[in-house]
Design a protein around this motif. Sequence first.
Motif, PDB file in Angstrom:
ATOM      1  N   ASP A   1      28.895  41.417  32.259  1.00  0.00           N
ATOM      2  CA  ASP A   1      27.901  40.540  31.637  1.00  0.00           C
ATOM      3  C   ASP A   1      28.523  39.594  30.616  1.00  0.00           C
ATOM      4  N   GLU A   2      29.606  40.013  29.978  1.00  0.00           N
ATOM      5  CA  GLU A   2      30.273  39.141  29.015  1.00  0.00           C
ATOM      6  C   GLU A   2      30.937  37.963  29.734  1.00  0.00           C
ATOM      7  N   ILE A   3      31.596  38.249  30.863  1.00  0.00           N
ATOM      8  CA  ILE A   3      32.196  37.157  31.632  1.00  0.00           C
ATOM      9  C   ILE A   3      31.109  36.219  32.137  1.00  0.00           C
ATOM     10  N   LYS A   4      30.030  36.784  32.634  1.00  0.00           N
ATOM     11  CA  LYS A   4      28.930  35.958  33.136  1.00  0.00           C
ATOM     12  C   LYS A   4      28.373  35.073  32.033  1.00  0.00           C
ATOM     13  N   SER A   5      28.248  35.609  30.846  1.00  0.00           N
ATOM     14  CA  SER A   5      27.750  34.833  29.717  1.00  0.00           C
ATOM     15  C   SER A   5      28.674  33.663  29.396  1.00  0.00           C
ATOM     16  N   ARG A   6      29.987  33.913  29.431  1.00  0.00           N
ATOM     17  CA  ARG A   6      30.945  32.839  29.142  1.00  0.00           C
ATOM     18  C   ARG A   6      30.880  31.761  30.224  1.00  0.00           C
ATOM     19  N   LEU A   7      30.732  32.162  31.477  1.00  0.00           N
ATOM     20  CA  LEU A   7      30.576  31.195  32.564  1.00  0.00           C
ATOM     21  C   LEU A   7      29.326  30.336  32.359  1.00  0.00           C
ATOM     22  N   THR A   8      28.233  31.001  32.054  1.00  0.00           N
ATOM     23  CA  THR A   8      26.963  30.296  31.875  1.00  0.00           C
ATOM     24  C   THR A   8      27.021  29.338  30.688  1.00  0.00           C
ATOM     25  N   ASP A   9      27.546  29.816  29.570  1.00  0.00           N
ATOM     26  CA  ASP A   9      27.628  28.978  28.368  1.00  0.00           C
ATOM     27  C   ASP A   9      28.495  27.743  28.604  1.00  0.00           C
ATOM     28  N   ALA A  10      29.545  27.910  29.412  1.00  0.00           N
ATOM     29  CA  ALA A  10      30.452  26.791  29.671  1.00  0.00           C
ATOM     30  C   ALA A  10      29.966  25.902  30.807  1.00  0.00           C
ATOM     31  N   GLY A  11      28.959  26.357  31.531  1.00  0.00           N
ATOM     32  CA  GLY A  11      28.470  25.586  32.671  1.00  0.00           C
ATOM     33  C   GLY A  11      29.423  25.594  33.846  1.00  0.00           C
ATOM     34  N   LEU A  12      30.198  26.671  33.984  1.00  0.00           N
ATOM     35  CA  LEU A  12      31.180  26.783  35.059  1.00  0.00           C
ATOM     36  C   LEU A  12      30.678  27.671  36.189  1.00  0.00           C
ATOM     37  N   GLY A  13      31.049  27.317  37.405  1.00  0.00           N
ATOM     38  CA  GLY A  13      30.891  28.219  38.528  1.00  0.00           C
ATOM     39  C   GLY A  13      32.155  29.043  38.682  1.00  0.00           C
ATOM     40  N   LEU A  14      32.035  30.226  39.270  1.00  0.00           N
ATOM     41  CA  LEU A  14      33.215  31.053  39.535  1.00  0.00           C
ATOM     42  C   LEU A  14      33.523  31.001  41.026  1.00  0.00           C
ATOM     43  N   VAL A  15      34.748  30.635  41.354  1.00  0.00           N
ATOM     44  CA  VAL A  15      35.139  30.471  42.748  1.00  0.00           C
ATOM     45  C   VAL A  15      35.589  31.790  43.359  1.00  0.00           C
ATOM     46  N   LEU A  16      36.495  32.479  42.679  1.00  0.00           N
ATOM     47  CA  LEU A  16      37.010  33.734  43.245  1.00  0.00           C
ATOM     48  C   LEU A  16      37.769  34.524  42.193  1.00  0.00           C
ATOM     49  N   PHE A  17      38.017  35.788  42.519  1.00  0.00           N
ATOM     50  CA  PHE A  17      38.984  36.630  41.819  1.00  0.00           C
ATOM     51  C   PHE A  17      39.541  37.625  42.825  1.00  0.00           C
ATOM     52  N   ASN A  18      40.509  38.414  42.406  1.00  0.00           N
ATOM     53  CA  ASN A  18      41.169  39.363  43.303  1.00  0.00           C
ATOM     54  C   ASN A  18      40.511  40.735  43.235  1.00  0.00           C
ATOM     55  N   CYS A  19      40.515  41.419  44.352  1.00  0.00           N
ATOM     56  CA  CYS A  19      40.125  42.824  44.343  1.00  0.00           C
ATOM     57  C   CYS A  19      41.176  43.622  43.576  1.00  0.00           C
ATOM     58  N   PRO A  20      40.829  44.807  43.071  1.00  0.00           N
ATOM     59  CA  PRO A  20      41.808  45.605  42.333  1.00  0.00           C
ATOM     60  C   PRO A  20      43.086  45.822  43.148  1.00  0.00           C
ATOM     61  N   PRO A  21      44.264  45.635  42.526  1.00  0.00           N
ATOM     62  CA  PRO A  21      45.525  45.661  43.270  1.00  0.00           C
ATOM     63  C   PRO A  21      46.273  46.981  43.214  1.00  0.00           C
ATOM     64  N   GLY A  22      45.661  48.033  42.673  1.00  0.00           N
ATOM     65  CA  GLY A  22      46.423  49.235  42.353  1.00  0.00           C
ATOM     66  C   GLY A  22      46.910  49.135  40.923  1.00  0.00           C
ATOM     67  N   ASP A  23      48.040  49.756  40.632  1.00  0.00           N
ATOM     68  CA  ASP A  23      48.588  49.740  39.274  1.00  0.00           C
ATOM     69  C   ASP A  23      49.466  48.507  39.094  1.00  0.00           C
ATOM     70  N   TRP A  24      48.860  47.421  38.638  1.00  0.00           N
ATOM     71  CA  TRP A  24      49.567  46.143  38.495  1.00  0.00           C
ATOM     72  C   TRP A  24      50.733  46.264  37.528  1.00  0.00           C
ATOM     73  N   ASN A  25      50.523  46.940  36.410  1.00  0.00           N
ATOM     74  CA  ASN A  25      51.569  47.051  35.390  1.00  0.00           C
ATOM     75  C   ASN A  25      52.764  47.862  35.873  1.00  0.00           C
ATOM     76  N   ALA A  26      52.539  48.715  36.855  1.00  0.00           N
ATOM     77  CA  ALA A  26      53.630  49.500  37.431  1.00  0.00           C
ATOM     78  C   ALA A  26      54.296  48.773  38.598  1.00  0.00           C
ATOM     79  N   GLY A  27      53.841  47.557  38.889  1.00  0.00           N
ATOM     80  CA  GLY A  27      54.472  46.764  39.935  1.00  0.00           C
ATOM     81  C   GLY A  27      53.737  46.722  41.254  1.00  0.00           C
ATOM     82  N   GLU A  28      52.600  47.406  41.369  1.00  0.00           N
ATOM     83  CA  GLU A  28      51.855  47.354  42.628  1.00  0.00           C
ATOM     84  C   GLU A  28      51.191  45.988  42.782  1.00  0.00           C
ATOM     85  N   ARG A  29      51.100  45.540  44.029  1.00  0.00           N
ATOM     86  CA  ARG A  29      50.553  44.215  44.317  1.00  0.00           C
ATOM     87  C   ARG A  29      49.570  44.278  45.481  1.00  0.00           C
ATOM     88  N   GLY A  30      48.650  45.211  45.367  1.00  0.00           N
ATOM     89  CA  GLY A  30      47.648  45.383  46.407  1.00  0.00           C
ATOM     90  C   GLY A  30      47.861  46.669  47.184  1.00  0.00           C
TER      91      GLY A  30
END
Length: 262
Positions: A43-72
């Motif tokens: 809801d916080e991200i949605k609020s920032r999008l709405t306040d800025a008047g931006l649409g959201l195009v995409l994001f990534n599905c969870p990739p595993g442990d990104w910090n440990a080097g996993e990439r999907g």
Amino acid sequence: MPKFAANLSMMYQEVDFLDRFAAAAADGFDAAEFLFPYGYVKDEIKSRLTDAGLGLVLFNCPPGDWNAGERGMASVPGREEEFKRSIDSALDYAQVLGNQRLHVMAGLLAPGQDRARHREVYVRNLSYAAAQAAAHGITILIEPINTRDMPGYFLNYQGEAHEICEEVGAKNLQVQFDMYHCQIMEGDVATKLRRNIARIGHMQIAGVPGRHEPDTGELHYPYLFQQIDQLKYDGWIGCEYRPKNGTSEGLGWLRSWIGKKH
């Protein structure tokens, strides 16, 4: 003319992530994309999008442990149940944030591992993801990524990505065409753009080789933008680059292109 979305994972790093939405809007962007939303309340991200008047195009599905080097996980044997949960999580966020595209990362193939086995898992997982996403009107994207920036990544070439989409056979499985990655791995970007446009669900840009603004380096983007117009592509182009000397300061390329179209 092409529509450009600010990539808020790479751009506007001068400010905290949640403040980047307003910064992008102030520079004239109408839409955004980013890598991962999962460390933030939906809801916080949605609020920032709405306040800025931006649409959201995409994001990534969870990739595993990104910090440990996993990439999907999509091509990784033994991670199928975790992959299914990752799709559930991404769809949960997308239903609140309003984007209609999700990028599924393939994962890494270590030396000596069975590529054919990974491909079987990849196709099966993508079939599952596409079926789940279709119920929500969402398109799943796969992206060939260059081996210099991401050594060992399973999917590297445009042709293979389109072959996999054909094999899965889901209408809502498409290719994310990043011109930066394509130029590094195989070049001939305009020809691949024209040949594959029917199954390209999203595009991204960056200068090559430095991954800075698209008016730097060896790719001639004004020509490619003209090609995109001629192909009547009506989707977004994500600006997935690392600004060289400040985000707003480096947007002369965007202002120049918009000026030529008016």
